[in-house]
Motif scaffolding. Structure first.
Motif, PDB file in Angstrom:
ATOM      1  N   CYS A 181      21.143  15.443  -0.393  1.00 49.94           N
ATOM      2  CA  CYS A 181      21.710  16.200   0.744  1.00 49.94           C
ATOM      3  C   CYS A 181      22.870  17.080   0.296  1.00 49.94           C
ATOM      4  O   CYS A 181      23.010  18.223   0.748  1.00 49.94           O
ATOM      5  CB  CYS A 181      22.173  15.244   1.835  1.00 49.94           C
ATOM      6  SG  CYS A 181      20.826  14.437   2.721  1.00 49.94           S
ATOM      7  N   LEU A 199      21.474  20.056  -1.448  1.00 54.62           N
ATOM      8  CA  LEU A 199      20.831  20.948  -0.485  1.00 54.62           C
ATOM      9  C   LEU A 199      21.879  21.746   0.289  1.00 54.62           C
ATOM     10  O   LEU A 199      21.711  22.943   0.528  1.00 54.62           O
ATOM     11  CB  LEU A 199      19.969  20.139   0.489  1.00 54.62           C
ATOM     12  CG  LEU A 199      18.665  19.561  -0.069  1.00 54.62           C
ATOM     13  CD1 LEU A 199      17.976  18.695   0.976  1.00 54.62           C
ATOM     14  CD2 LEU A 199      17.723  20.683  -0.525  1.00 54.62           C
ATOM     15  N   ILE A 200      22.948  21.080   0.673  1.00 51.33           N
ATOM     16  CA  ILE A 200      24.056  21.764   1.365  1.00 51.33           C
ATOM     17  C   ILE A 200      24.687  22.805   0.449  1.00 51.33           C
ATOM     18  O   ILE A 200      24.987  23.930   0.869  1.00 51.33           O
ATOM     19  CB  ILE A 200      25.110  20.743   1.836  1.00 51.33           C
ATOM     20  CG1 ILE A 200      24.536  19.856   2.943  1.00 51.33           C
ATOM     21  CG2 ILE A 200      26.372  21.457   2.335  1.00 51.33           C
ATOM     22  CD1 ILE A 200      25.426  18.695   3.328  1.00 51.33           C
ATOM     23  N   LYS A 201      24.890  22.414  -0.817  1.00 51.06           N
ATOM     24  CA  LYS A 201      25.488  23.337  -1.788  1.00 51.06           C
ATOM     25  C   LYS A 201      24.609  24.579  -1.983  1.00 51.06           C
ATOM     26  O   LYS A 201      25.104  25.703  -2.067  1.00 51.06           O
ATOM     27  CB  LYS A 201      25.681  22.623  -3.135  1.00 51.06           C
ATOM     28  CG  LYS A 201      26.476  23.428  -4.150  1.00 51.06           C
ATOM     29  CD  LYS A 201      26.772  22.601  -5.370  1.00 51.06           C
ATOM     30  CE  LYS A 201      25.577  22.447  -6.259  1.00 51.06           C
ATOM     31  NZ  LYS A 201      25.212  23.748  -6.919  1.00 51.06           N
ATOM     32  N   THR A 202      23.293  24.360  -2.030  1.00 47.35           N
ATOM     33  CA  THR A 202      22.363  25.482  -2.176  1.00 47.35           C
ATOM     34  C   THR A 202      22.402  26.391  -0.946  1.00 47.35           C
ATOM     35  O   THR A 202      22.428  27.619  -1.071  1.00 47.35           O
ATOM     36  CB  THR A 202      20.921  24.960  -2.372  1.00 47.35           C
ATOM     37  OG1 THR A 202      20.875  24.132  -3.531  1.00 47.35           O
ATOM     38  CG2 THR A 202      19.943  26.113  -2.532  1.00 47.35           C
ATOM     39  N   ALA A 203      22.424  25.774   0.240  1.00 48.69           N
ATOM     40  CA  ALA A 203      22.488  26.548   1.486  1.00 48.69           C
ATOM     41  C   ALA A 203      23.778  27.356   1.563  1.00 48.69           C
ATOM     42  O   ALA A 203      23.772  28.529   1.972  1.00 48.69           O
ATOM     43  CB  ALA A 203      22.373  25.609   2.686  1.00 48.69           C
ATOM     44  N   VAL A 204      24.883  26.748   1.160  1.00 48.88           N
ATOM     45  CA  VAL A 204      26.177  27.441   1.162  1.00 48.88           C
ATOM     46  C   VAL A 204      26.160  28.603   0.176  1.00 48.88           C
ATOM     47  O   VAL A 204      26.671  29.690   0.463  1.00 48.88           O
ATOM     48  CB  VAL A 204      27.319  26.457   0.830  1.00 48.88           C
ATOM     49  CG1 VAL A 204      28.627  27.214   0.584  1.00 48.88           C
ATOM     50  CG2 VAL A 204      27.505  25.453   1.959  1.00 48.88           C
ATOM     51  N   SER A 205      25.550  28.404  -0.992  1.00 48.39           N
ATOM     52  CA  SER A 205      25.464  29.466  -2.002  1.00 48.39           C
ATOM     53  C   SER A 205      24.667  30.652  -1.474  1.00 48.39           C
ATOM     54  O   SER A 205      25.047  31.815  -1.677  1.00 48.39           O
ATOM     55  CB  SER A 205      24.809  28.929  -3.280  1.00 48.39           C
ATOM     56  OG  SER A 205      25.594  27.918  -3.860  1.00 48.39           O
ATOM     57  N   ILE A 206      23.545  30.360  -0.790  1.00 47.82           N
ATOM     58  CA  ILE A 206      22.723  31.432  -0.210  1.00 47.82           C
ATOM     59  C   ILE A 206      23.513  32.167   0.878  1.00 47.82           C
ATOM     60  O   ILE A 206      23.479  33.402   0.968  1.00 47.82           O
ATOM     61  CB  ILE A 206      21.424  30.850   0.375  1.00 47.82           C
ATOM     62  CG1 ILE A 206      20.543  30.307  -0.752  1.00 47.82           C
ATOM     63  CG2 ILE A 206      20.659  31.912   1.176  1.00 47.82           C
ATOM     64  CD1 ILE A 206      19.319  29.550  -0.276  1.00 47.82           C
ATOM     65  N   TRP A 207      24.228  31.410   1.698  1.00 46.00           N
ATOM     66  CA  TRP A 207      25.033  32.003   2.775  1.00 46.00           C
ATOM     67  C   TRP A 207      26.129  32.887   2.206  1.00 46.00           C
ATOM     68  O   TRP A 207      26.365  34.010   2.685  1.00 46.00           O
ATOM     69  CB  TRP A 207      25.635  30.885   3.619  1.00 46.00           C
ATOM     70  CG  TRP A 207      26.559  31.373   4.695  1.00 46.00           C
ATOM     71  CD1 TRP A 207      26.245  32.186   5.746  1.00 46.00           C
ATOM     72  CD2 TRP A 207      27.955  31.091   4.821  1.00 46.00           C
ATOM     73  NE1 TRP A 207      27.361  32.416   6.528  1.00 46.00           N
ATOM     74  CE2 TRP A 207      28.426  31.754   5.986  1.00 46.00           C
ATOM     75  CE3 TRP A 207      28.849  30.311   4.079  1.00 46.00           C
ATOM     76  CZ2 TRP A 207      29.746  31.681   6.397  1.00 46.00           C
ATOM     77  CZ3 TRP A 207      30.170  30.233   4.500  1.00 46.00           C
ATOM     78  CH2 TRP A 207      30.606  30.913   5.644  1.00 46.00           C
ATOM     79  N   ASN A 215      26.149  34.369  -0.733  1.00 44.41           N
ATOM     80  CA  ASN A 215      25.507  35.546  -1.318  1.00 44.41           C
ATOM     81  C   ASN A 215      25.144  36.555  -0.233  1.00 44.41           C
ATOM     82  O   ASN A 215      25.304  37.769  -0.409  1.00 44.41           O
ATOM     83  CB  ASN A 215      24.263  35.126  -2.089  1.00 44.41           C
ATOM     84  CG  ASN A 215      23.692  36.242  -2.933  1.00 44.41           C
ATOM     85  OD1 ASN A 215      24.382  36.841  -3.759  1.00 44.41           O
ATOM     86  ND2 ASN A 215      22.430  36.561  -2.727  1.00 44.41           N
ATOM     87  N   TYR A 216      24.680  36.055   0.913  1.00 45.16           N
ATOM     88  CA  TYR A 216      24.352  36.920   2.050  1.00 45.16           C
ATOM     89  C   TYR A 216      25.599  37.661   2.549  1.00 45.16           C
ATOM     90  O   TYR A 216      25.556  38.872   2.812  1.00 45.16           O
ATOM     91  CB  TYR A 216      23.743  36.090   3.177  1.00 45.16           C
ATOM     92  CG  TYR A 216      23.633  36.823   4.491  1.00 45.16           C
ATOM     93  CD1 TYR A 216      22.614  37.748   4.711  1.00 45.16           C
ATOM     94  CD2 TYR A 216      24.561  36.591   5.508  1.00 45.16           C
ATOM     95  CE1 TYR A 216      22.528  38.425   5.919  1.00 45.16           C
ATOM     96  CE2 TYR A 216      24.473  37.268   6.716  1.00 45.16           C
ATOM     97  CZ  TYR A 216      23.459  38.178   6.914  1.00 45.16           C
ATOM     98  OH  TYR A 216      23.374  38.862   8.107  1.00 45.16           O
TER      99      TYR A 216
END
Length: 259
Positions: free
Chosen positions: A83, A86-94, A96-97
């Motif tokens: 988890c 997964l949170i770290k990946t979601a934050v990285s994508i956010w 970058n956006y």
């Protein structure tokens, strides 16, 4: 270098006030990276020898008033780590956006501002420059600023903060190994900079110059299509665009390969 950074920040206009907010977001993201990296070692050790975490498991059972087997705790620890990543990946994508959105907003804003300036300058001054130069400034230079300066700068800032956080974690774990690593990487970066700095600047100037020539030739070839067909010099403009395009891709490829 200081002058370049200062001018780049000034071009952001009122949006430069948003930089501290981005720094805070980058800092929070670095905490997640530190947590993820810091937990990998203990997790692997726990898998290899479950008894290592006995004291921690017993304390957790007392605190939460539950009873779990070693297998249950390992499964829960695995799910927690999964988890977290997964949170770290979601934050990285956010993040970058947000960076891309901010950079593209600068490009749009500058294009509108330049268009407004060029449409309102005295006609006598307008004639001093070829119309392709105005098109190049509005279309291409704004894109270069947004992508090569704002976008790259923000990503470098984000990666830099994460790197510092990881280095601090490594320093806490093993300071001697960290010092050796920093010295080695510092030496490599110093040598690389000495070898390629002038080359990168030269290639950047050549890239901008050839791109300007391409736009100018295309503009002249399209606007003067009637005269060009009468004179039968289509191949002159075609070859000019072809040669400049080859040079542009050569310079751009070389500059990207060493940066």
């Amino acid at each position: 270098m200081k002058s370049f950074v200062k001018k780049s920040i000034e071009l952001l206009g009122s949006d430069k006030k948003k930089i501290p907010k981005f720094l805070l977001i980058f800092l929070l993201a670095s905490v997640l990276d530190m947590a993820g990296i810091g937990l990998i070692g203990p997790y692997i050790a726990m898998i290899l020898d479950p008894t290592i975490a006995d004291d921690f498991f017993q304390s957790a059972e007392i605190f939460f008033d539950i009873e779990k087997s070693h297998t249950d705790w390992i499964i829960l620890s695995s799910l927690f780590l999964l988890c977290l990543f997964l949170i770290k990946t979601a934050v990285s994508i956010w993040i970058n956006y947000l960076i891309v959105k901010f950079s593209m907003a600068q490009q749009s804003r500058l294009r509108v501002e330049l268009m407004d300036i060029y449409q309102n300058i005295p006609y006598s001054k307008y004639l001093y420059r070829n119309s392709s130069n105005y098109i190049y400034s509005i279309q291409t230079l704004t894109q270069h600023y947004a992508v090569n300066i704002v976008l790259s700068g923000m990503k470098t800032m984000s990666d830099g903060i994460v790197t510092v956080a990881i280095l601090l974690l490594l320093a806490w774990i093993n300071i001697e190994a960290l010092i050796l690593l920093v010295v080695l990487l510092g030496f490599i970066v110093f040598v690389y900079d000495k070898i390629f700095r002038k080359k990168i600047l030269t290639l950047g100037e050549l890239t901008n110059k050839t791109e300007g020539k391409i736009i100018q030739t295309i503009n002249e070839g399209i606007e003067g299509i009637k005269e060009i067909r009468i004179l039968g010099c289509e191949n002159y403009f075609l070859n000019k665009v072809k040669d400049n395009s080859i040079d542009y891709h050569k310079y751009y490829t070389e500059s990207q390969a060493i940066t």
